[in-house]
Design an enzyme around this catalytic site. Structure first.
Site, mmCIF file in Angstrom:
data_model
loop_
_atom_site.group_PDB
_atom_site.id
_atom_site.type_symbol
_atom_site.label_atom_id
_atom_site.label_comp_id
_atom_site.label_asym_id
_atom_site.label_seq_id
_atom_site.Cartn_x
_atom_site.Cartn_y
_atom_site.Cartn_z
ATOM 1 N N ARG A 70 0.847 -1.327 0.201
ATOM 2 C CA ARG A 70 -0.074 0.089 -0.016
ATOM 3 C C ARG A 70 0.763 1.283 0.035
ATOM 4 N NH1 ARG A 70 -1.734 0.928 4.238
ATOM 5 N NH2 ARG A 70 -1.126 -1.022 5.451
ATOM 6 N N TYR A 198 -1.528 -3.610 -6.710
ATOM 7 C CA TYR A 198 -1.437 -4.378 -5.480
ATOM 8 C C TYR A 198 -2.458 -4.276 -4.474
ATOM 9 C CZ TYR A 198 1.618 -7.402 -2.901
ATOM 10 O OH TYR A 198 2.199 -8.433 -2.082
ATOM 11 N N GLY A 199 -3.060 -5.210 -3.808
ATOM 12 C CA GLY A 199 -3.661 -5.382 -2.660
ATOM 13 C C GLY A 199 -4.502 -4.356 -2.531
ATOM 14 N N LYS A 207 -9.635 -2.112 1.708
ATOM 15 C CA LYS A 207 -9.213 -0.728 2.586
ATOM 16 C C LYS A 207 -10.020 0.348 2.136
ATOM 17 C CE LYS A 207 -6.233 -3.251 4.862
ATOM 18 N NZ LYS A 207 -6.519 -3.587 6.169
ATOM 19 N N HIS A 227 -10.836 -1.630 11.631
ATOM 20 C CA HIS A 227 -9.632 -2.584 11.033
ATOM 21 C C HIS A 227 -9.505 -3.681 12.177
ATOM 22 C CE1 HIS A 227 -5.101 -2.611 9.796
ATOM 23 N NE2 HIS A 227 -6.034 -3.581 9.152
ATOM 24 N N SER A 249 -1.373 -3.624 10.641
ATOM 25 C CA SER A 249 -0.878 -4.234 9.634
ATOM 26 C C SER A 249 0.271 -5.301 10.004
ATOM 27 C CB SER A 249 -0.627 -3.509 8.269
ATOM 28 O OG SER A 249 -1.500 -2.743 8.172
ATOM 29 N N CYS A 251 0.575 -7.521 12.151
ATOM 30 C CA CYS A 251 1.024 -7.866 13.694
ATOM 31 C C CYS A 251 0.429 -8.992 14.215
ATOM 32 C CB CYS A 251 0.481 -6.413 14.595
ATOM 33 S SG CYS A 251 1.413 -5.078 14.705
ATOM 34 N N ASP A 276 -9.627 -9.131 9.266
ATOM 35 C CA ASP A 276 -8.947 -7.983 8.926
ATOM 36 C C ASP A 276 -9.991 -6.744 9.129
ATOM 37 O OD1 ASP A 276 -6.900 -6.502 8.199
ATOM 38 O OD2 ASP A 276 -7.697 -6.061 6.320
ATOM 39 N N ARG A 365 1.969 -12.248 -0.329
ATOM 40 C CA ARG A 365 0.525 -12.344 0.288
ATOM 41 C C ARG A 365 -0.254 -13.850 -0.291
ATOM 42 N NH1 ARG A 365 -1.949 -8.274 3.567
ATOM 43 N NH2 ARG A 365 -0.458 -6.734 3.341
#
Ligand code: OXD
Ligand code: MN
Length: 581
Positions: A70, A198-199, A207, A227, A249, A251, A276, A365
């Protein structure tokens, strides 16, 4: 016309006129459509087939090496005035942002197919769910969104029934980092994303919609878009309590969401609802009820192993897309932490040998449907959601912050969330390992001013009669030699057990200035090697270091000027005063 929703039909026409694709394809989400897309991508090299004997239905995608995470510095929230976005967001004037994005999108899909993807965030039948439509020129995005959301015909039907939806426009553009922007228009429920595949930059349901836009919507409509993971913890009596947990993120949220209790917890079971994102609303009974708006995981691969997350490993041997992992000689996916195999090609497809640095990208990922998880709970489909008994905040802190503590009240819990901090990880571009404030783990994701966001959180106190209790955990304390002091992973069950006993008023706690801590004797340590001394340290309160922390928290809250709710400031001063007594 492909849809009876005029607004949608007009928007698709307008985007096609601007971007000039060769073809427009409306996605129905079917198996046939997916198969066609996969074979198209195998032809173009967007996907590479992995070993179909060991990993049927699994594919590898290698992103552009400049497009691997990100990009928070290129992510903007475009509210009418800068203050509504707050110092926690990059802001751009909406008119200026629209002009800029229009230039970028102009003719960007020439020679490409434009995919129109209707999707639903949350169970199709849930009143808590919200729909969106993403327009994209990336078939990889389509294949991922098909796993991450309820995508296709049922979502389009709901949009046609309800009318409203979030509009997300995405193009990979030239993948030029200089021409990359992720832009949100919360007042118009619109997202524009250009220049990344990406993502979170490209899978706009995640997100961009489910956090940035939804948090904004949630504030006006009186709910919470967070989140957070959601798990159900079942005890040997068969009773299940649900917990939501916010962690920055990378963790360990995915690991915690799929935790397998240690041997000494026989008869216990952790059920996965989500890893998430969590949308919560006050139910008629005064409790908070939660749904996971997503239908899949976009999880960090490195570190996923038989020790850290056996459930994740078990769901990754079929029907998954891997992005930027390494491969073994027999073409199986590989990442750091995956035992028993050796990679031969790194994430860029280059030959790899030991000593050549990481083989998988640190932010590589896997994408996989949540229903493939062995601990998947069917309650993830419950239209009314699940009732939340406890909310856990946590960060990656090498020192100071105890293993677990309970807030003294809802208001104090909001302060715990607002003052969360964590060492940064590879999930976003930028320096790794620096401690930064990450309130409620929403720093990159809150679609409006944090001051207003905390006010919204505080407002729940008067509105719900049975709010969850709030806790803070830290699995990441290190000793003087730099070693982790707590074993983590499955052993975190011991902390969850204490949390649930607190929720049931089955165990006492030590009142301290910073919150309620366990008496060491109340944590079940049977079968682990954590020494009594280490445990004492993990549960200690260093008053002078905490006084400094509270000063820093005060300075942080001040950054939001008069948007910071006075009640939160008072709470921070009360803790600071208690530490000085
Ligand atoms: C994620 C993140 O990808 O938080 O979930 O970065
Ligand atoms: Mn996340």
């Amino acid at each position: 016309m492909v849809t009876s929703n005029r607004d949608l039909a007009n928007w698709v026409d307008e985007v096609a006129r601007l971007t000039r694709p060769d073809r427009v394809h409306w996605c129905d989400g079917s198996e046939d459509e997916n198969r066609e897309l996969i074979s198209l991508m195998l032809g173009t090299g967007d996907l590479i087939e992995l070993n179909q004997q060991t990993h049927p239905g699994c594919y590898l995608h290698r992103s552009d090496p400049s497009d691997v995470a990100r990009v928070e510095h290129l992510t903007f929230v475009c509210t009418q005035d800068r203050d509504s976005a707050g110092p926690n967001n990059n802001w751009m004037d909406p008119g200026e942002a629209r002009d800029k994005m229009k230039d970028l999108f102009s003719a960007c899909m020439e020679g490409r197919t434009m995919y129109v993807l209707p999707y639903c965030m949350g169970p199709i039948a849930s009143p808590l769910s919200r729909c969106g439509v993403e327009i994209t020129d990336s078939p990889y995005v389509v294949a991922n969104m098909r796993m991450m959301t309820r995508m296709g015909a049922p979502a389009l039907e709901r949009i046609e029934r309800e009318g409203g939806f979030v509009k997300g426009l995405h193009s990979t553009g030239e993948l030029d980092p200089e021409r990359r922007f992720i832009v949100h228009f919360p007042d118009d429920l619109e997202i524009h994303s250009y220049g990344s595949g990406y993502g979170g930059n490209a899978l706009l349901g995640k997100k961009c919609h489910a956090l940035r836009i939804a948090s904004y919507q949630a504030r006006t409509e009186g709910w919470l878009a967070e989140h957070m993971l959601i798990v159900g913890v079942e005890n040997p009596k068969g009773e299940t309590h649900y917990i939501a947990g916010a962690f920055p993120s990378a963790c360990g949220k995915t690991n915690l969401a799929m935790l397998i209790p240690p041997e000494s917890y026989s008869g216990w079971k952790v059920w996965t609802i989500g890893d998430d994102i969590c949308w919560m609303r006050i139910g008629d009974d005064g409790r908070l009820w939660a749904i996971n708006p997503e239908a899949g995981f976009f999880g960090v691969a490195p570190g996923t192993s038989a020790k850290t997350n056996p459930n994740a490993l078990a769901m990754l041997d079929r029907d998954a897309i891997f992005t930027n992992v390494a491969v073994t000689a027999d073409n199986q996916p590989w990442w750091e932490g995956k035992d028993g195999q050796v990679p031969v090609k790194n994430w860029k497809g280059e030959d790899w040998a030991p000593g050549n640095g990481p083989a998988a990208h640190p932010n590589s990922r896997f994408t996989v449907p949540i229903a493939q998880c062995p601990s998947y709970s069917e309650q993830a489909e419950a239209p009314g959601g699940v009732p939340i008994s406890a909310i856990i905040f946590g960060g990656r802190r090498a020192s100071l912050v105890p293993l677990v503590l309970e807030s003294k009240s809802w208001r104090h819990g909001v302060l715990l969330g607002a003052s969360m901090a964590s060492e940064t990880t590879a999930a976003a571009t930028g320096a790794v390992g620096q401690v930064r404030r990450d309130p409620m783990a929403m720093k990159p994701f809150c679609g409006y001013n944090f001051g207003d966001y905390w006010r919204h959180w505080l407002s729940f106190e008067g509105k719900a009669s049975q709010l969850p209790r709030i806790f803070h955990v830290n699995w990441f304390r290190k000793n003087d030699e730099g070693r982790f002091m707590w074993p983590g992973f499955g052993e975190n069950m011991r902390v969850i057990d204490w949390i649930l006993r607190r929720c049931n008023d089955a165990v006492g706690a030590r009142e301290t200035a910073i919150g309620r801590l366990p008496d060491p004797a109340d944590l079940n340590l049977s079968g682990i090697r954590t020494s009594p001394d280490a445990l004492e340290e993990l549960l200690a309160v260093d008053a002078s270091a905490w006084r400094k922390e509270l000063e820093e928290i005060g300075r942080y809250l001040d950054q939001f000027d008069d948007r910071t709710p006075p009640a939160l400031r008072r709470e921070q001063r009360a803790v600071a005063d208690a530490l000085s007594d």
